[in-house]
Write a protein that holds these residues in place. Sequence first.
Motif, short mmCIF file in Angstrom:
data_model
loop_
_atom_site.label_atom_id
_atom_site.label_comp_id
_atom_site.label_asym_id
_atom_site.label_seq_id
_atom_site.Cartn_x
_atom_site.Cartn_y
_atom_site.Cartn_z
N ALA A 25 -1.58 -0.75 -6.77
CA ALA A 25 -2.00 -0.04 -8.20
C ALA A 25 -1.35 1.88 -9.01
O ALA A 25 -2.63 2.33 -9.10
CB ALA A 25 -3.03 0.16 -9.00
N PRO A 26 -0.19 2.27 -8.10
CA PRO A 26 -0.10 3.15 -8.42
C PRO A 26 0.22 3.67 -9.97
O PRO A 26 0.59 3.08 -10.94
CB PRO A 26 1.65 3.16 -7.74
CG PRO A 26 2.34 1.90 -7.95
CD PRO A 26 1.16 1.17 -7.74
N ARG A 27 0.00 5.39 -10.40
CA ARG A 27 0.40 5.68 -11.66
C ARG A 27 1.72 5.11 -12.52
O ARG A 27 1.67 5.01 -12.94
CB ARG A 27 -0.04 7.38 -11.61
CG ARG A 27 -0.17 7.64 -12.85
CD ARG A 27 -0.40 9.24 -12.85
NE ARG A 27 0.70 9.75 -12.11
CZ ARG A 27 1.36 10.11 -13.11
NH1 ARG A 27 1.98 10.10 -14.42
NH2 ARG A 27 2.00 10.94 -12.09
N PRO A 44 0.14 -4.13 -15.59
CA PRO A 44 -0.34 -3.69 -16.17
C PRO A 44 -1.62 -2.06 -15.84
O PRO A 44 -1.30 -1.35 -16.33
CB PRO A 44 -1.83 -4.58 -16.36
CG PRO A 44 -2.21 -5.31 -15.10
CD PRO A 44 -1.19 -5.85 -14.57
N GLY A 45 -1.90 -2.01 -14.45
CA GLY A 45 -2.29 -0.85 -14.10
C GLY A 45 -1.46 0.57 -13.79
O GLY A 45 -1.68 1.72 -13.31
N SER A 46 -0.42 -0.10 -14.03
CA SER A 46 0.99 1.01 -13.74
C SER A 46 2.23 1.62 -15.13
O SER A 46 1.80 0.25 -15.66
CB SER A 46 1.89 0.89 -12.86
OG SER A 46 0.79 0.52 -11.53
N ASP A 47 1.97 2.63 -15.10
CA ASP A 47 3.75 2.93 -15.98
C ASP A 47 5.07 2.49 -14.80
O ASP A 47 4.93 2.93 -14.39
CB ASP A 47 3.61 4.58 -16.34
CG ASP A 47 1.64 4.67 -17.36
OD1 ASP A 47 2.14 3.61 -17.88
OD2 ASP A 47 1.69 6.00 -17.37
N VAL A 48 5.87 1.95 -15.94
CA VAL A 48 6.92 1.41 -15.04
C VAL A 48 8.22 2.02 -15.50
O VAL A 48 8.02 1.92 -16.77
CB VAL A 48 7.33 -0.36 -15.19
CG1 VAL A 48 8.16 -1.01 -14.12
CG2 VAL A 48 5.82 -0.71 -14.95
N VAL A 49 8.58 2.46 -14.78
CA VAL A 49 9.98 3.26 -15.36
C VAL A 49 10.74 2.16 -14.20
O VAL A 49 11.32 1.89 -13.00
CB VAL A 49 10.16 4.64 -14.57
CG1 VAL A 49 12.09 5.02 -14.83
CG2 VAL A 49 8.90 5.68 -14.88
N TRP A 50 11.91 1.85 -15.40
CA TRP A 50 13.25 0.19 -14.83
C TRP A 50 14.89 1.23 -15.09
O TRP A 50 14.69 3.02 -15.89
CB TRP A 50 13.11 -0.98 -15.49
CG TRP A 50 12.35 -2.01 -15.99
CD1 TRP A 50 11.15 -1.11 -16.88
CD2 TRP A 50 11.95 -2.23 -15.03
NE1 TRP A 50 10.11 -2.32 -16.67
CE2 TRP A 50 10.58 -2.88 -15.31
CE3 TRP A 50 11.92 -2.36 -13.56
CZ2 TRP A 50 10.07 -4.11 -15.35
CZ3 TRP A 50 11.60 -3.93 -13.21
CH2 TRP A 50 10.28 -4.07 -13.50
#
Length: 274
Positions: A25-27, A44-50
């Motif tokens: 569960a990385p930030r 759901p627990g991480s901000d995803v940068v694609w």
Amino acid sequence: PEHLDWHGSEQRYIEDKLQLVTGAAPRVAVLNAADPHLAALSLPGSDVVWFNQPQGWHMRGDIVHRGGQAVFDTRNTPLPGRHNRGNLCAVLAALEALGLDAVALAPAVQDFRPLPNRLQRIGQADGLTYVNDSISTTPHASLAALECFAGQRIALLVGGHDRGLDWTDFMQHMAHDVPPVEIVTMGSNGPRIHAMLQPLADAGRFGLHAAADLPDAMSLARRALGEQGGVVLLSPGAPSYGAYRDYVARGRHFAELAGFDPDTISAIPGIGIA
């Protein structure tokens, strides 16, 4: 397939690696939108940068883009191969995720010096260019190396320790894509690769040669390319066990056989490794 001896299967490898984002569960998770395993994840627990998607960092042809903005042309970078240049999108997305100005930092790639034994051009002599890709230990890595030098006369040195990997995909590419002009097999799996390639060689797809060891392979490659010259590409697609301590020792021997200083080609600036 590189790590089946540890993970047991490719599916288990994928599951284990995905734990880095599903279990930890990385930030922030910087993920490749072009990978179906990653694209299907719910985090759901991480901000995803694609990256590798039109709104983020991606490549269009040889040009790296940030959304609709063309940032730089990768053909002028010291990174061989589209797969390596495509990795820049991951790096730039990670920089941006850290809050840095990735667009401003992108030109720094022009000064990057690739690591030894990874598609490393070690020099030219007598009309031949020598490329050390000793770290190539899977057939797919050898295919990626061939793509980097498409359109050139290539003598591919392939083979090494036999881990029982499937070479079928490699053979399919040799049958249907533009193959190297010469292939030299060597190592413990050399005879198996040679036997699989023989029907294609008999059909005139390429010259095929069997070598006893790396020095013999170098001699055969030089002779086969002849006065027209070309690229002698060591991309064995197999580990070095049995013949060498590791892929570094194999790369150093390749450099020495080509007439170059192995200490010079093995040095990694800045971290004291030579």
